[in-house]
Design a protein around this motif. Structure first.
Motif, PDB file in Angstrom:
ATOM      1  N   TRP A 285       0.723  -1.192  -0.039  1.00  0.00           N
ATOM      2  CA  TRP A 285       0.076  -0.127  -0.016  1.00  0.00           C
ATOM      3  C   TRP A 285       0.951   1.359   0.131  1.00  0.00           C
ATOM      4  CZ3 TRP A 285      -0.025   3.797   4.030  1.00  0.00           C
ATOM      5  CH2 TRP A 285      -1.133   4.874   3.819  1.00  0.00           C
ATOM      6  N   ARG A 289       0.958   4.254  -2.637  1.00  0.00           N
ATOM      7  CA  ARG A 289       0.382   5.664  -2.439  1.00  0.00           C
ATOM      8  C   ARG A 289       1.454   6.635  -2.595  1.00  0.00           C
ATOM      9  NH1 ARG A 289      -3.400   7.725  -3.033  1.00  0.00           N
ATOM     10  NH2 ARG A 289      -3.777   8.806  -1.420  1.00  0.00           N
ATOM     11  N   LEU A 322      -1.178  11.070   5.292  1.00  0.00           N
ATOM     12  CA  LEU A 322      -1.322   9.751   4.435  1.00  0.00           C
ATOM     13  C   LEU A 322      -1.497   8.631   5.463  1.00  0.00           C
ATOM     14  CD1 LEU A 322      -0.521   7.893   1.962  1.00  0.00           C
ATOM     15  CD2 LEU A 322       1.791   8.233   2.542  1.00  0.00           C
ATOM     16  N   GLU A 325      -5.090   7.234   6.624  1.00  0.00           N
ATOM     17  CA  GLU A 325      -6.008   6.513   5.487  1.00  0.00           C
ATOM     18  C   GLU A 325      -6.226   5.045   6.156  1.00  0.00           C
ATOM     19  OE1 GLU A 325      -4.552   6.689   1.562  1.00  0.00           O
ATOM     20  OE2 GLU A 325      -4.336   8.745   1.419  1.00  0.00           O
TER      21      GLU A 325
END
Lengths: 348, 348
Positions: A285, A289, A322, A325
């Motif tokens: 992830w 990202r 970030l 999330e």
């Protein structure tokens, strides 16, 4: 030290605060376990807020008294064995039979999965030597012949990675080719390039094998020999990237390094998985990202499931945004590159 | 095809020679096994001398007759299952019930540890389709509607890596994001950058788990997700290095790629070790020697213990001299980048 020169000073509590460190180039595997000879050089960043504070005080008692995070530990305990063994080793070096009252605590929650042996054994070494030599500062220690070089060699006997916590900034532990060359030095001081390390805590339920045993098995992995043969060039590339303050160059190197180390650990006999699918998914992830956001944040893991995110200080707010999330903020511990150990004396 | 249009041509033996290929960026793990959907793009170099030659001939027999390296194989055999299944699949695509006499042989010694599924299934696809459509060349096949694109999709159903053997030079198998995008193309033809691949054969005694099963387990490795998230940038870097003919850039990328793939395989459940200490020691030796000699020779391994050495043609003699230090020449098979498959007809 004879009874006669014992002043009040001698019985004061000496306090060492030693930070943890996070390795970019990992110490994994030993060439010789008895000599504590690392199989390769390592490079790390010394932290600041994640530290161990250890107080040592000479006392006329028959055996060392050790309290760790407010719990008494004994010579026979699993965690006590390592501490008493190191105290015995240090006492032998200093040729003293004096006993110590030790109180040690970590600034981070116990059992949260942060390795504490680097800061813990580093602080134990400094505090014990300071107490036995009645040295209220690193300068006084040095003036009495206990240079940082000497303290580092003693600390690494307690725990290899502890030796890197005795300097601030970016620290280089040289494997060397002879004993004299197994040295530790500060490659860059903490002002060179302000970096942060935010630790994302994952469950450590999978940690079924201790790192000492896993270390020992490194040579059983067929990946270990080819890994070792490539580490000097990776080390040089990392040092260059840090000198250039180039995160786009450094980041992929530290990620490659940590996945390779875990590849070795997982492919060794016994096979150890320090992280599982949850951490793996988080790493994938993160890579996706950061590409989408063009945000220079990179991961590294030690022998555990927790993910250390490395980035430049000015990105801190964006990194926290970030992480929101996908991670609960209670699982994040943020720290920055620090200046190294502090030694003081507590007036009684 | 009705009985009436059957000419003598129809019963001729059609011969396909399809080379093996060695992947720089590996095909490992599937997103969907039923759809044969690869988890990532792959990049390979098509070889030349290491190939499979397969002859297919329509015959009025009740069942296909298949001979592999001079041994008859049957539908029930382990190796036969894959071949008959693929013949059934191709027959369904062409809506034919005609049976074939198949003779197939590898240019390399059987059981020497060279994976033969890429060249084998590639040659089977070409030869069978050529025989069933009485097409004596790739041009005639294309004129009849069997474009290379179509043949490639059929070949990859038999064996994923077979699709990359149907072009020469450097071949790119695109994962794509929809079925139409799962394509294969020649990234560079064989004249762009003449490279060699010398295979050093090690015992394959450790290969206890077949690659199909190991493939399936990829997702169980915690290293797999972070690996996948980084492969597109590695692919781009490799394509750039090949365009620039820069071996000092390409070499470390292909080594990193293969160690990472083996890290995934070894850390999956079940854990599979395709190579052991002997191969690992050789890889470390190679890295050290090439630094000492400044010789640009790099390694890659497929799902087996054999080491493929990749280097530019003009270094061949020096590489052979280097290998003499540690490997018996009988264990080396040398090949070079080739032009891809050849289809012909054998006059009877």
């Amino acid at each position: 030290m004879t009874k006669q020169n014992k002043t009040l000073e001698y019985f004061q509590p000496y306090v060492a605060v030693v930070p943890s460190n996070i390795a970019f180039l990992k110490y994994w595997g030993k060439s010789d376990e008895a000599l504590q000879w690392p199989a390769n050089d390592s490079l790390s960043m010394t932290l600041s807020d994640l530290h161990t504070k250890t107080k040592a005080q000479v006392s006329e008692i028959p055996e060392h008294q050790v309290r760790l995070n407010d719990q008494e530990v004994f010579r026979e305990d699993k965690v006590g064995q390592k501490i008493f063994k190191h105290l015995d080793y240090l006492a032998e070096q200093l040729q003293t039979r004096e006993k110590l009252i030790i109180e040690s605590s970590n600034s981070f929650p116990t059992g949260c999965g942060i390795a504490s042996s680097a800061s813990g054994l580093g602080a134990l070494t400094l505090a014990a030597v300071a107490a036995w030599t009645a040295s209220p500062s690193l300068e006084v220690l040095a003036s009495k012949g206990f240079s940082m070089d000497r303290l580092i060699q003693w600390a690494r006997i307690g725990s290899g990675s502890a030796c890197r916590s005795l300097y601030g900034g970016v620290v280089h532990w040289h494997r060397g080719s002879c004993e004299k060359e197994q040295t530790v030095n500060q490659a860059f001081d903490e002002s060179h390039w302000p970096l942060m390390d935010s630790v994302v805590l994952f469950s450590d339920a999978e940690k079924s094998v201790g790192s000492t045993e896993a270390h020992r098995s490194a040579w059983t992995s067929p990946l270990f020999a080819p890994r070792l043969a490539s580490l000097n060039s990776r080390r040089d590339a990392m040092l260059q990237a840090i000198e250039d303050k180039n995160m786009k160059f450094l980041g992929p190197l530290i990620e490659q390094e940590t996945l390779e180390m875990h590849g070795v650990i997982m492919s060794a006999t016994p096979s150890v998985h320090y992280f599982g699918a949850e951490t793996g998914k988080f790493l994938a992830w993160l890579r996706e990202r950061r590409t989408a956001l063009d945000l220079d944040v990179y991961f590294t893991l030690d022998a555990g499931p927790n993910v250390h995110l490395i980035y430049e200080n000015h990105l801190h707010e964006r990194v926290m945004q970030l992480l929101q999330e996908t991670v609960d903020s209670s699982r994040i511990l943020s720290d920055h590159m620090g200046a190294g150990p502090v030694l003081t004396v507590e007036e009684v």
